[in-house]
Each structure stands twice: as C-alpha cells, then as structure tokens.
Motif scaffolding. Structure first.
Motif, PDB file in Angstrom:
ATOM      1  N   ASN A  10      37.409 -24.940  38.683  1.00  0.00           N
ATOM      2  CA  ASN A  10      38.516 -25.516  39.456  1.00  0.00           C
ATOM      3  C   ASN A  10      39.279 -24.447  40.232  1.00  0.00           C
ATOM      4  O   ASN A  10      40.099 -24.770  41.095  1.00  0.00           O
ATOM      5  N   VAL A  11      39.005 -23.174  39.933  1.00  0.00           N
ATOM      6  CA  VAL A  11      39.691 -22.065  40.605  1.00  0.00           C
ATOM      7  C   VAL A  11      38.769 -21.369  41.598  1.00  0.00           C
ATOM      8  O   VAL A  11      39.183 -21.040  42.715  1.00  0.00           O
ATOM      9  N   LEU A  12      37.518 -21.142  41.203  1.00  0.00           N
ATOM     10  CA  LEU A  12      36.600 -20.329  41.998  1.00  0.00           C
ATOM     11  C   LEU A  12      35.278 -21.043  42.203  1.00  0.00           C
ATOM     12  O   LEU A  12      34.758 -21.696  41.292  1.00  0.00           O
ATOM     13  N   SER A  13      34.704 -20.904  43.390  1.00  0.00           N
ATOM     14  CA  SER A  13      33.343 -21.375  43.635  1.00  0.00           C
ATOM     15  C   SER A  13      32.366 -20.476  42.889  1.00  0.00           C
ATOM     16  O   SER A  13      32.735 -19.399  42.392  1.00  0.00           O
ATOM     17  N   ALA A  14      31.118 -20.889  42.825  1.00  0.00           N
ATOM     18  CA  ALA A  14      30.103 -20.070  42.153  1.00  0.00           C
ATOM     19  C   ALA A  14      29.972 -18.702  42.815  1.00  0.00           C
ATOM     20  O   ALA A  14      29.863 -17.668  42.142  1.00  0.00           O
ATOM     21  N   GLY A  15      30.000 -18.691  44.157  1.00  0.00           N
ATOM     22  CA  GLY A  15      29.897 -17.419  44.871  1.00  0.00           C
ATOM     23  C   GLY A  15      31.076 -16.513  44.605  1.00  0.00           C
ATOM     24  O   GLY A  15      30.916 -15.300  44.396  1.00  0.00           O
ATOM     25  N   ASP A  16      32.284 -17.085  44.593  1.00  0.00           N
ATOM     26  CA  ASP A  16      33.473 -16.296  44.284  1.00  0.00           C
ATOM     27  C   ASP A  16      33.418 -15.745  42.867  1.00  0.00           C
ATOM     28  O   ASP A  16      33.759 -14.581  42.620  1.00  0.00           O
ATOM     29  N   PHE A  17      33.007 -16.590  41.925  1.00  0.00           N
ATOM     30  CA  PHE A  17      33.019 -16.156  40.530  1.00  0.00           C
ATOM     31  C   PHE A  17      32.047 -15.002  40.310  1.00  0.00           C
ATOM     32  O   PHE A  17      32.359 -14.041  39.602  1.00  0.00           O
ATOM     33  N   ILE A  18      30.866 -15.072  40.900  1.00  0.00           N
ATOM     34  CA  ILE A  18      29.887 -13.996  40.731  1.00  0.00           C
ATOM     35  C   ILE A  18      30.414 -12.696  41.329  1.00  0.00           C
ATOM     36  O   ILE A  18      30.265 -11.619  40.730  1.00  0.00           O
ATOM     37  N   GLN A  19      31.059 -12.777  42.481  1.00  0.00           N
ATOM     38  CA  GLN A  19      31.614 -11.566  43.085  1.00  0.00           C
ATOM     39  C   GLN A  19      32.786 -11.025  42.266  1.00  0.00           C
ATOM     40  O   GLN A  19      32.936  -9.809  42.101  1.00  0.00           O
ATOM     41  N   LEU A  20      33.622 -11.921  41.741  1.00  0.00           N
ATOM     42  CA  LEU A  20      34.735 -11.485  40.898  1.00  0.00           C
ATOM     43  C   LEU A  20      34.215 -10.814  39.636  1.00  0.00           C
ATOM     44  O   LEU A  20      34.678  -9.724  39.260  1.00  0.00           O
ATOM     45  N   ALA A  21      33.248 -11.440  38.977  1.00  0.00           N
ATOM     46  CA  ALA A  21      32.709 -10.867  37.745  1.00  0.00           C
ATOM     47  C   ALA A  21      32.090  -9.504  37.997  1.00  0.00           C
ATOM     48  O   ALA A  21      32.240  -8.576  37.192  1.00  0.00           O
ATOM     49  N   GLY A  22      31.412  -9.351  39.121  1.00  0.00           N
ATOM     50  CA  GLY A  22      30.823  -8.056  39.444  1.00  0.00           C
ATOM     51  C   GLY A  22      31.875  -6.989  39.670  1.00  0.00           C
ATOM     52  O   GLY A  22      31.753  -5.860  39.189  1.00  0.00           O
ATOM     53  N   LEU A  34      38.161 -15.823  54.357  1.00  0.00           N
ATOM     54  CA  LEU A  34      38.364 -15.576  52.933  1.00  0.00           C
ATOM     55  C   LEU A  34      39.765 -15.024  52.683  1.00  0.00           C
ATOM     56  O   LEU A  34      40.395 -14.454  53.576  1.00  0.00           O
ATOM     57  N   THR A  35      40.243 -15.187  51.452  1.00  0.00           N
ATOM     58  CA  THR A  35      41.564 -14.718  51.057  1.00  0.00           C
ATOM     59  C   THR A  35      41.437 -13.441  50.250  1.00  0.00           C
ATOM     60  O   THR A  35      40.680 -13.387  49.273  1.00  0.00           O
ATOM     61  N   PHE A  90      38.361  -7.728  46.274  1.00  0.00           N
ATOM     62  CA  PHE A  90      37.785  -9.037  45.975  1.00  0.00           C
ATOM     63  C   PHE A  90      38.394 -10.066  46.910  1.00  0.00           C
ATOM     64  O   PHE A  90      39.612 -10.152  47.054  1.00  0.00           O
ATOM     65  N   PHE A  91      37.534 -10.854  47.543  1.00  0.00           N
ATOM     66  CA  PHE A  91      37.944 -11.926  48.441  1.00  0.00           C
ATOM     67  C   PHE A  91      37.431 -13.254  47.900  1.00  0.00           C
ATOM     68  O   PHE A  91      36.298 -13.334  47.404  1.00  0.00           O
ATOM     69  N   MET A  92      38.229 -14.298  47.999  1.00  0.00           N
ATOM     70  CA  MET A  92      37.836 -15.618  47.512  1.00  0.00           C
ATOM     71  C   MET A  92      37.902 -16.641  48.640  1.00  0.00           C
ATOM     72  O   MET A  92      38.540 -16.416  49.667  1.00  0.00           O
ATOM     73  N   GLY A  93      37.195 -17.754  48.420  1.00  0.00           N
ATOM     74  CA  GLY A  93      37.177 -18.831  49.399  1.00  0.00           C
ATOM     75  C   GLY A  93      35.789 -19.183  49.895  1.00  0.00           C
ATOM     76  O   GLY A  93      35.630 -19.943  50.855  1.00  0.00           O
TER      77      GLY A  93
END
Length: 372
Positions: free
Chosen positions: A123-135, A305-306, A150-153
């Motif tokens: 509900n917070v991050l897309s799959a692409g955002d989450f993988i980049q955040l985790a990395g 992206l944010t 880190f950029f999200m969106g």
C-alpha cells in the motif's frame, strides 16, 4: 516457493552521490520521530525500519547481499530492441516467468525472504520501488558502502522482462560490455557496478554445494579487496564444474572467482579501471553508487519520481579497509593486465594462510503479514 506463487497474482541525471537533505526544509512526520521534505516519504520510514530489523537483521549478510543482486537483475531487464520495463519490479510480479531465465538462478531465495515484506507494504510502495528501496537499504548494512539516493513512484510492471538480458558469468567480455552498453553504461561503469557488488557477495546456486562461498576475503564489508583477489593467479575446478558454471577457484582458500570478473580484470578495455580501484575506497564507492543510481532509473522517468532519499539510513564507515595480499602472496602472484599504471604497493597479511568462511545463509525472522 509458496510466496512466489502468491506474488504472481499481485500485479502491482541526478548529481551523486552522498544523500544530504540538510539544506532542504523538512517537516516532521506523524510518527514524531522522522522528518521529510515531501510528506509522501513519511510512509516509507516504517518500511525501512521493518526491513532493517526483520529482513536484514542489521547485518551485511546473505539477505542484504541478495537484495542488492535482486536490484540489479530487475533493473537490467530492459533493451532498446527487445523491450522490457527496467527497474519496474517485474522480476517479483512476474517471477513465474523471470525465474526460469538461467541468469536468475538462485533469485527465488531472496524473493522468498523479501516477498512477504513487499506484500505487507504494497500500500506504500510498488514492486519496483520496494526492490530499489531494499537494495539501497541493504548497502548501508555493509561498512564502506555508499548511501545512495532513493526515488519512489514507479508504476506497476505491465509484463515480464524479455529473456537473455541479464549478463551471465559465462559470457565473454564483449557480450557483457555490449549488453551494458545498450542501456548506456560505459566499460568503466560496468567495472564499478560489477566489481563493487561482488565485494559483498558470494556464489548462489551457480555451482552445486557452493552456496554462500564468497568472491573475496571480506564479504561482510564493501571494500576494494575484490579488485586484488580476482587478479591473483588461481586454479581451475578439478571436477570441471567451474568451466561450465563460470566460476573457478582462486588463490584464496574458501573463495571462488566468477569467470566474468576474471575477464573484466584482465581485458584491455577494462583492466586499468579494475586496477585503479585497488585501495581507492572513496573512488570505488562513488563510482559504484553512481552506477547503481543509474540502474535505478532504467525504464523510468526520473522527473515523475519523488526523491525520498532521506529515508535511507546513514552509511557505516569502513574502519580497516586497506586491501592486502593473502599470507605468502606478493605482487608477483598478481596477473598484471594494465600497462598504463604500476600496481599499488600492498601489505601481505601475516601468518599462515587461512580459509575464508562461507557467508551464513539467511534465516528469516519476518514479521510480515502473509499474502491474502
């Protein structure tokens, strides 16, 4: 692979490098502890806390290494001719397809560990955002690694990556450079991203019974030791598996060397860049961070992206990061490949040779809710 089945149904030129939000006005988040320049980033702080404590367990260990590998394997899945979404999370959402690609052997392990957290925070991050955040968060578990933005969106992926886009350890050097070059990476950037990531990595299902065998002597810290160890003269596997899998034994007991790393360290197009990182920690970390950030934008429009870089925890300084020769080894044991510069003077470790311990395999402590 229970999680992977569940996830398949869940369709979900910035100057670098050190993240510094001190000059940006930030507002306090509702938790009363965190502050962000953009209120949309406030929801990401609890996600970071969760994965640091319960996925990575505050260690530069197997899960952290796997998250970094996942970032790369997802992002490189794009081609100007074959298509693909790049850093879009397709490797998770369409894992039933992408995990069949030979280059993604072993990725199912980190997806099984990371997947419940991805679903919990969908509900917070897309799959692409989450993988980049985790990395990005995985890196700051490792002393010496850079703190990258880190950029999200990122929108949800629309299709699986085409096959054969992830370079393999058995590829020849021209194939590797051409694959990276097709998405805008120079040979020097290839050395930075590959060598840097392998400084905190090990074998993962490429050779049977070699899971967790590191690529250099210091897999728990992000340093330049990999650039020395790969240049040491080694021997081939006696059972022939190394030639088939792209790995060979090295002069350092308890480690293995990827064939592709050996080629990058010795090819005229990349050898001098490889050598230039030896004992140049800041230079290597900077070049690596810039390359990873570049990967994170593949297939994405950065301007849509944010910037939530403030959610990334502080990096851990490297206390003892000088590269060294293993006991009994000197520069005479290095396969010198760069004719433009002298190999750096390094200290030889004292005492008898020892065996590098395998990387402990992850034991999940997930508190993430199961997929519904």
């Amino acid at each position: 692979m229970v999680f992977n089945i569940a996830l398949s149904a869940f369709v979900l030129a910035l100057p670098l490098l050190l993240v510094d939000a001190a000059s940006t006005k930030r507002s306090m988040c509702s938790d009363g502890r965190s502050a962000a320049a953009n209120s949309a980033c406030c929801a990401v702080f609890p996600v970071v806390e969760d994965i640091v404590d319960n996925l990575f367990t505050n260690e530069c260990g197997d899960s952290a290494h796997g998250a970094l590998r996942l970032l790369f394997h997802d992002a490189i899945g794009i081609s100007p001719t074959a298509g693909g979404g790049g850093a879009d999370g397709s490797i998770a959402t369409f894992n039933a397809t992408e995990l069949t690609f030979p280059a993604n052997l072993g990725i199912d392990d980190i997806l099984d560990d990371l997947g419940p957290f991805l679903l919990k925070h969908s509900n917070v991050l897309s799959a692409g955002d989450f993988i980049q955040l985790a990395g990005a968060v995985s890196l700051v578990q490792c002393p010496g690694a850079p703190r990258i933005p880190f950029f999200m969106g990122r929108p949800a992926p629309v299709a699986a990556s085409p096959p054969n886009l992830v370079p393999q350890p058995t590829d020849d050097i021209t194939t590797i450079l051409d694959r990276f070059g097709s998405v805008g990476f120079s040979p020097a950037e290839v050395v930075a991203v590959v060598g840097g990531s392998h400084s905190v990595a090990g074998a993962d299902d490429v050779v049977p019974n070699f899971e967790g065998v590191p690529f250099d002597q210091t897999p728990a810290q992000f340093d330049t030791q990999i650039f020395v160890d790969v240049l040491l003269r080694g021997t081939a596997f006696t059972d022939g598996q190394g030639a088939q899998s792209g790995e060979s034994e090295t002069a350092v007991a308890g480690t293995v060397r990827l064939q592709s790393d050996g080629l990058l360290a010795r090819d005229p197009r990349t050898a001098c860049t490889w050598q230039s990182f030896v004992n140049q920690q800041s230079k290597m970390a900077q070049a690596f961070g810039e390359a990873v950030l570049k990967l994170s934008f593949l297939g994405q429009n950065q301007h849509e992206l944010t910037d939530c870089s403030e959610v990334i925890p502080q990096a851990i300084a490297l206390k003892t990061g000088a590269a060294t020769f293993p006991p009994g080894k000197t520069v005479k044991d290095i396969e010198l490949s760069c004719n433009d510069a002298k190999f750096p003077n390094l200290r030889t470790q004292p005492g008898p040779a020892t065996t590098v311990s395998p990387i402990p395999q992850a034991v999940s402590t997930s508190t993430a809710a199961p997929a519904s």
